[in-house]
Design a protein around this motif. Sequence first.
Motif, PDB file in Angstrom:
ATOM      1  N   THR A 294       0.868  -1.178   0.000  1.00  0.00           N
ATOM      2  CA  THR A 294       0.000   0.000   0.000  1.00  0.00           C
ATOM      3  C   THR A 294       0.905   1.229   0.000  1.00  0.00           C
ATOM      4  OG1 THR A 294       0.020   0.116   2.393  1.00  0.00           O
ATOM      5  CG2 THR A 294      -1.768  -1.158   1.394  1.00  0.00           C
ATOM      6  N   GLU A 296       1.114   3.503   2.192  1.00  0.00           N
ATOM      7  CA  GLU A 296       1.726   3.689   3.514  1.00  0.00           C
ATOM      8  C   GLU A 296       2.861   2.694   3.735  1.00  0.00           C
ATOM      9  OE1 GLU A 296      -1.418   3.589   2.825  1.00  0.00           O
ATOM     10  OE2 GLU A 296      -2.372   5.339   3.703  1.00  0.00           O
ATOM     11  N   THR A 352      -1.988  -2.927   6.987  1.00  0.00           N
ATOM     12  CA  THR A 352      -1.931  -2.395   5.634  1.00  0.00           C
ATOM     13  C   THR A 352      -1.572  -0.912   5.616  1.00  0.00           C
ATOM     14  OG1 THR A 352      -4.310  -2.149   5.762  1.00  0.00           O
ATOM     15  CG2 THR A 352      -3.491  -4.033   4.523  1.00  0.00           C
ATOM     16  N   ARG A 353      -1.871  -0.225   6.742  1.00  0.00           N
ATOM     17  CA  ARG A 353      -1.576   1.207   6.756  1.00  0.00           C
ATOM     18  C   ARG A 353      -0.725   1.584   7.972  1.00  0.00           C
ATOM     19  NH1 ARG A 353      -3.834   1.970   2.323  1.00  0.00           N
ATOM     20  NH2 ARG A 353      -5.956   1.310   1.860  1.00  0.00           N
ATOM     21  N   GLU A 355       1.687   3.319  10.493  1.00  0.00           N
ATOM     22  CA  GLU A 355       2.149   4.689  10.740  1.00  0.00           C
ATOM     23  C   GLU A 355       3.663   4.641  10.879  1.00  0.00           C
ATOM     24  OE1 GLU A 355       0.242   7.425  11.320  1.00  0.00           O
ATOM     25  OE2 GLU A 355      -1.701   6.424  11.087  1.00  0.00           O
TER      26      GLU A 355
END
Length: 385
Positions: A294, A296, A352-353, A355
């Motif tokens: 993804t 990110e 998946t995302r 930080e």
Amino acid sequence: MANLYMISFGEIALKGENRPFFERILIQRIKNALSGFENVCVRKSHGRIYCYVDGPKEEVIGRLRKVFGIVAISPAHSCALDMDSIKTAALSAIKEMDYNGKTFKVETRRPNKSFPMKSPEVSREVGAHILRNLKGITVDVHHPDIEVDVEIREKGFVYCERISGPGGLPLGCNGKAVLLLSGGIDSPVAGYMIMKRGVEIEPVYFHSFPFTSDRAKEKVIDLCRVLAGYSGRMRLHVVNFTDVLKELATKGTDELLTILMRRMMVRISQEIAGKVGAKAMVTGESIGQVASQTMEALTATNEVAKIPVFRPLIGFDKVEIMDLAKKIGTYDISIEPYADCCTVFVPEHPRTRPELEEVRAAEEKFDIEGLVRKGLEDIEVVEVV
Ligand code: ATP
Ligand code: MG
């Protein structure tokens, strides 16, 4: 006398003052590709490369079709600069084709203006000569099955075929990069794409025995062998990644494991890049394809890179990548079922995302520099030809 192949090269003809540099590399690449054949002579003249070589036509063409920078290959006949010789050469050339029941036309170019006849006249005479001497063939000037090309230069050249080459730029004219090569479908294709732009590659494979079998390593070597068909040779760096991976997998990093693993691969690969004089890294990533790709996740992977990471497949669909893999000959090897470490260690619920803060915090538990050193300590270099 050795057989003649006329080579056209497209893009490198546009390179202005750098042109001799590109041409020299291309000629050297052609010579390398033809090593092992007898009587090889490669020279250039007026935007063409003339390649003389003995050997089975199919094999010679097979090798030339893997030389980046070549746009087309035409098996040709050369002859003295008089009409009788040109007609004889044209007849020999078309007889090598499967001409029965086909249509043809003759197309003449005359860069050598000292030749007394004009191009259309030459075409007419050669066409008439072919019609007089061959049965089962007719003329169609608009959509011929066979185009007989006559070129009037310092000699006469005649050919009927234009076999397409891979195009691109000659290998080595754009430096070197390391390729993060797994046993999957994508990364070998990424390697091909970047090689096609003239970049030499040194593949790096992260091997995690016994989590990944030695057969998985063999598979990567097999993939290198296919890629080496386009470059002559390939130097594969097999990093023993087991200890690094084990360490990463211990400390509750579960959901972030794939990202942490990737960041370690990038760190270790760029050290290797520095050692081998590579200026960039190449991966087979394509945006959104899996959890670790993804926006990110790619950002998190990219954060630790100090040299550019090229991702030639970034906008490709899986099906497009698979088609390319089939075309270049890596697909059948890539789909062999030996798992790589990413599939063995893939977390049940990968983030998946991620930080960036979170990823950095997760790494604080580790001696990252120590892990990089550990990876660099145990590398096997495999020369693949
Ligand atoms: P591929 O088909 O190239 O393995 P993939 O779709 O399976 O790609 P990932 O497994 O997520 O994708 O890997 C993304 C990229 O990371 C790969 O294309 C490759 O460049 C690099 N990579 C992954 N695993 C390894 C490995 N074991 N050794 C070297 N590079 C790797
Ligand atoms: Mg993979």
